[in-house]
Design a protein around this motif. Sequence first.
Motif, PDB file in Angstrom:
ATOM      1  N   ASP A 158       1.026  -1.406   0.379  1.00 50.35           N
ATOM      2  CA  ASP A 158      -0.014  -0.296   0.092  1.00 50.35           C
ATOM      3  C   ASP A 158       0.564   1.617   0.154  1.00 50.35           C
ATOM      4  OD1 ASP A 158      -2.304   1.717   0.426  1.00 50.35           O
ATOM      5  OD2 ASP A 158      -2.480   2.019   2.595  1.00 50.35           O
ATOM      6  N   ASP A 159       0.888   1.437  -1.042  1.00 50.67           N
ATOM      7  CA  ASP A 159       2.200   2.386  -1.240  1.00 50.67           C
ATOM      8  C   ASP A 159       1.980   3.344  -2.509  1.00 50.67           C
ATOM      9  OD1 ASP A 159       3.186   0.900  -3.083  1.00 50.67           O
ATOM     10  OD2 ASP A 159       5.632   1.495  -2.119  1.00 50.67           O
ATOM     11  N   ASP A 160       1.023   3.277  -3.539  1.00 49.06           N
ATOM     12  CA  ASP A 160       1.081   4.149  -4.704  1.00 49.06           C
ATOM     13  C   ASP A 160       0.008   5.507  -4.327  1.00 49.06           C
ATOM     14  OD1 ASP A 160       1.264   4.693  -7.266  1.00 49.06           O
ATOM     15  OD2 ASP A 160      -1.037   2.885  -7.943  1.00 49.06           O
ATOM     16  N   PRO A 161       0.731   6.458  -4.163  1.00 47.84           N
ATOM     17  CA  PRO A 161       0.135   7.619  -4.330  1.00 47.84           C
ATOM     18  C   PRO A 161      -1.786   7.105  -5.191  1.00 47.84           C
ATOM     19  CG  PRO A 161       1.765   7.875  -4.720  1.00 47.84           C
ATOM     20  CD  PRO A 161       1.963   6.847  -4.454  1.00 47.84           C
ATOM     21  N   ALA A 162      -1.435   7.192  -6.106  1.00 44.27           N
ATOM     22  CA  ALA A 162      -1.523   7.091  -7.252  1.00 44.27           C
ATOM     23  C   ALA A 162      -3.465   6.272  -7.105  1.00 44.27           C
ATOM     24  CB  ALA A 162      -1.778   7.054  -8.582  1.00 44.27           C
ATOM     25  N   LEU A 163      -3.569   5.753  -5.939  1.00 44.08           N
ATOM     26  CA  LEU A 163      -4.109   4.301  -6.451  1.00 44.08           C
ATOM     27  C   LEU A 163      -5.636   5.558  -5.592  1.00 44.08           C
ATOM     28  CD1 LEU A 163      -5.430   1.764  -6.633  1.00 44.08           C
ATOM     29  CD2 LEU A 163      -4.507   1.654  -4.318  1.00 44.08           C
ATOM     30  N   ASP A 164      -7.181   5.613  -5.824  1.00 46.59           N
ATOM     31  CA  ASP A 164      -8.054   5.525  -5.553  1.00 46.59           C
ATOM     32  C   ASP A 164      -8.381   5.383  -3.698  1.00 46.59           C
ATOM     33  OD1 ASP A 164     -10.718   6.837  -5.044  1.00 46.59           O
ATOM     34  OD2 ASP A 164     -11.601   5.045  -5.168  1.00 46.59           O
ATOM     35  N   PRO A 165      -8.319   6.201  -2.924  1.00 42.96           N
ATOM     36  CA  PRO A 165      -8.489   5.727  -1.071  1.00 42.96           C
ATOM     37  C   PRO A 165      -9.245   4.658  -1.125  1.00 42.96           C
ATOM     38  CG  PRO A 165      -8.217   8.274  -1.473  1.00 42.96           C
ATOM     39  CD  PRO A 165      -8.671   7.947  -3.076  1.00 42.96           C
ATOM     40  N   ALA A 166     -10.590   4.735  -1.954  1.00 41.61           N
ATOM     41  CA  ALA A 166     -11.881   3.578  -2.211  1.00 41.61           C
ATOM     42  C   ALA A 166     -11.216   2.080  -2.338  1.00 41.61           C
ATOM     43  CB  ALA A 166     -13.433   4.401  -2.938  1.00 41.61           C
ATOM     44  N   ALA A 167     -10.770   2.346  -3.743  1.00 41.23           N
ATOM     45  CA  ALA A 167      -9.950   1.014  -3.475  1.00 41.23           C
ATOM     46  C   ALA A 167      -8.949   0.095  -3.626  1.00 41.23           C
ATOM     47  CB  ALA A 167      -9.148   1.509  -5.821  1.00 41.23           C
ATOM     48  N   ARG A 168      -7.875   1.257  -2.935  1.00 38.92           N
ATOM     49  CA  ARG A 168      -7.098   1.083  -1.261  1.00 38.92           C
ATOM     50  C   ARG A 168      -7.316   0.723  -0.641  1.00 38.92           C
ATOM     51  NH1 ARG A 168      -3.879   5.898  -0.739  1.00 38.92           N
ATOM     52  NH2 ARG A 168      -3.005   4.502  -1.878  1.00 38.92           N
ATOM     53  N   ALA A 169      -8.516   1.053  -0.137  1.00 38.64           N
ATOM     54  CA  ALA A 169      -9.157   0.648   0.723  1.00 38.64           C
ATOM     55  C   ALA A 169     -10.444  -1.409   0.855  1.00 38.64           C
ATOM     56  CB  ALA A 169     -10.397   1.158   1.507  1.00 38.64           C
ATOM     57  N   VAL A 170     -10.922  -1.507  -0.505  1.00 38.91           N
ATOM     58  CA  VAL A 170     -10.891  -2.366  -0.423  1.00 38.91           C
ATOM     59  C   VAL A 170      -9.847  -3.705  -0.958  1.00 38.91           C
ATOM     60  CG1 VAL A 170     -12.390  -3.489  -2.470  1.00 38.91           C
ATOM     61  CG2 VAL A 170     -13.286  -1.197  -1.697  1.00 38.91           C
ATOM     62  N   VAL A 171      -9.147  -3.001  -1.583  1.00 36.44           N
ATOM     63  CA  VAL A 171      -8.065  -4.228  -1.597  1.00 36.44           C
ATOM     64  C   VAL A 171      -7.442  -4.362  -0.294  1.00 36.44           C
ATOM     65  CG1 VAL A 171      -5.553  -4.275  -2.907  1.00 36.44           C
ATOM     66  CG2 VAL A 171      -7.662  -3.092  -3.859  1.00 36.44           C
TER      67      VAL A 171
END
Length: 119
Positions: free
Chosen positions: A38-51
């Motif tokens: 979890d270190d990709d700043p371009a990833l959407d926070p909602a998508a990050r939370a799902v993953v």
Amino acid sequence: MPATRPPADRADGARLAALLQAGEIDAAIDAGLMGFVDDDPALDPAARAVVVQARERLRQAWAARDRYRARAARLARRAAEREARRNPAPAASAGPAPALPPAAAAALARARARAGGKP
């Protein structure tokens, strides 16, 4: 300035999120869900939370499965030990037992000798 791309061995967070939202958990695991960092700043926070949530749920489920298997093995080992205490193995004999007692062997030898003398 060229865009930086994640190394080939790291999972793409957006792809993982799309797979998870589509219900393709097996495909997400194959795509590297457990190795997701979890270190990709371009990833959407909602998508990050799902993953991240899916990765943690899966990690907890695998840990529970490992605990269940360890418990089942422990219970089977204890049951085998208990059964061994209840039914001890028969003692092994020191050597092969003679086929006939000595008196019977002598009588058989005498009978053979008498029978051998007759044609």
